[in-house]
Design a protein around this motif. Structure first.
Motif, short mmCIF file in Angstrom:
data_model
loop_
_atom_site.label_atom_id
_atom_site.label_comp_id
_atom_site.label_asym_id
_atom_site.label_seq_id
_atom_site.Cartn_x
_atom_site.Cartn_y
_atom_site.Cartn_z
N MET A 55 15.47 86.25 32.32
CA MET A 55 16.07 85.81 33.55
C MET A 55 15.36 84.55 34.00
O MET A 55 14.16 84.54 34.15
CB MET A 55 15.91 86.93 34.58
CG MET A 55 16.32 86.56 35.98
SD MET A 55 17.81 85.70 36.09
CE MET A 55 19.05 86.79 36.25
N ASN A 56 16.10 83.50 34.18
CA ASN A 56 15.45 82.28 34.63
C ASN A 56 15.71 82.03 36.11
O ASN A 56 16.56 82.65 36.73
CB ASN A 56 15.88 81.08 33.77
CG ASN A 56 17.35 80.76 33.88
OD1 ASN A 56 17.94 80.88 34.94
ND2 ASN A 56 17.94 80.35 32.79
N GLU A 57 14.94 81.10 36.67
CA GLU A 57 15.03 80.84 38.11
C GLU A 57 16.40 80.32 38.50
O GLU A 57 16.91 80.63 39.58
CB GLU A 57 13.96 79.83 38.50
CG GLU A 57 13.85 79.65 39.99
CD GLU A 57 12.67 78.77 40.38
OE1 GLU A 57 12.71 78.24 41.48
OE2 GLU A 57 11.75 78.63 39.56
N HIS A 58 17.06 79.56 37.62
CA HIS A 58 18.39 79.04 37.92
C HIS A 58 19.36 80.18 38.22
O HIS A 58 20.09 80.13 39.20
CB HIS A 58 18.91 78.21 36.76
CG HIS A 58 20.34 77.82 36.89
ND1 HIS A 58 20.76 76.85 37.77
CD2 HIS A 58 21.45 78.28 36.30
CE1 HIS A 58 22.06 76.73 37.70
NE2 HIS A 58 22.52 77.58 36.81
N ASN A 59 19.38 81.20 37.40
CA ASN A 59 20.29 82.33 37.61
C ASN A 59 19.97 83.09 38.88
O ASN A 59 20.87 83.60 39.53
CB ASN A 59 20.28 83.27 36.42
CG ASN A 59 21.08 82.76 35.26
OD1 ASN A 59 21.86 81.82 35.39
ND2 ASN A 59 20.88 83.35 34.11
N MET A 60 18.71 83.17 39.24
CA MET A 60 18.32 83.89 40.45
C MET A 60 18.95 83.25 41.68
O MET A 60 19.31 83.92 42.63
CB MET A 60 16.80 83.89 40.61
CG MET A 60 16.07 84.67 39.55
SD MET A 60 16.29 86.43 39.71
CE MET A 60 15.20 86.75 41.08
N ILE A 90 25.86 83.68 33.31
CA ILE A 90 24.86 84.49 32.60
C ILE A 90 24.49 83.79 31.31
O ILE A 90 25.19 82.88 30.86
CB ILE A 90 25.37 85.92 32.29
CG1 ILE A 90 26.59 85.87 31.37
CG2 ILE A 90 25.66 86.68 33.58
CD1 ILE A 90 26.98 87.21 30.77
N GLN A 91 23.40 84.23 30.71
CA GLN A 91 22.98 83.76 29.40
C GLN A 91 23.18 84.89 28.41
O GLN A 91 22.66 85.99 28.60
CB GLN A 91 21.49 83.37 29.42
CG GLN A 91 21.19 82.17 30.29
CD GLN A 91 21.86 80.92 29.75
OE1 GLN A 91 21.77 80.60 28.56
NE2 GLN A 91 22.54 80.20 30.61
N VAL A 92 23.97 84.63 27.38
CA VAL A 92 24.16 85.60 26.30
C VAL A 92 23.17 85.22 25.20
O VAL A 92 23.12 84.06 24.78
CB VAL A 92 25.60 85.59 25.77
CG1 VAL A 92 25.75 86.55 24.60
CG2 VAL A 92 26.57 85.95 26.88
N VAL A 93 22.36 86.19 24.77
CA VAL A 93 21.33 85.93 23.78
C VAL A 93 21.54 86.80 22.55
O VAL A 93 22.21 87.82 22.62
CB VAL A 93 19.92 86.18 24.37
CG1 VAL A 93 19.65 85.24 25.54
CG2 VAL A 93 19.75 87.62 24.82
N LYS A 94 20.96 86.36 21.44
CA LYS A 94 21.00 87.18 20.23
C LYS A 94 19.59 87.62 19.90
O LYS A 94 18.61 86.95 20.24
CB LYS A 94 21.63 86.41 19.06
CG LYS A 94 20.89 85.18 18.63
CD LYS A 94 21.62 84.49 17.50
CE LYS A 94 20.87 83.25 17.05
NZ LYS A 94 21.52 82.60 15.91
N GLY A 123 21.19 88.08 28.50
CA GLY A 123 19.83 87.60 28.76
C GLY A 123 19.52 87.46 30.23
O GLY A 123 18.39 87.18 30.60
N SER A 124 20.50 87.65 31.10
CA SER A 124 20.30 87.53 32.54
C SER A 124 20.01 88.88 33.20
O SER A 124 19.81 88.94 34.40
CB SER A 124 21.54 86.91 33.18
OG SER A 124 21.78 85.63 32.63
#
Length: 62
Positions: free
Chosen positions: A1-6, A39-43, A57-58
């Motif tokens: 979770m990054n600050e941008h999404n927060m 959101i961020q989708v991660v693998k 990823g979020s």
């Protein structure tokens, strides 16, 4: 979770991001949607070949 999404949280929910993970702090409790703007989708595999190889990823635990 990054600050941008927060800081990108919507008032209510985002109709473009369906979510059924009640344990996430960004889940809109009344409906199955996310409250984040994006959101961020991660693998978690070197090469994603199936849906099981990807995650949100979020996610943040309530």
């Amino acid at each position: 979770m990054n600050e941008h999404n927060m800081h990108a949280m919507h008032q209510g929910h985002n109709d473009s991001i369906g979510c059924s993970v009640n344990e996430c702090k960004f889940h809109d409790g009344g409906v199955n949607y996310c409250t984040l703007k994006e959101i961020q989708v991660v693998k978690h595999e070197p090469e994603a070949k199936t849906v099981e190889c990807t995650d949100c990823g979020s996610f943040a635990k309530q």
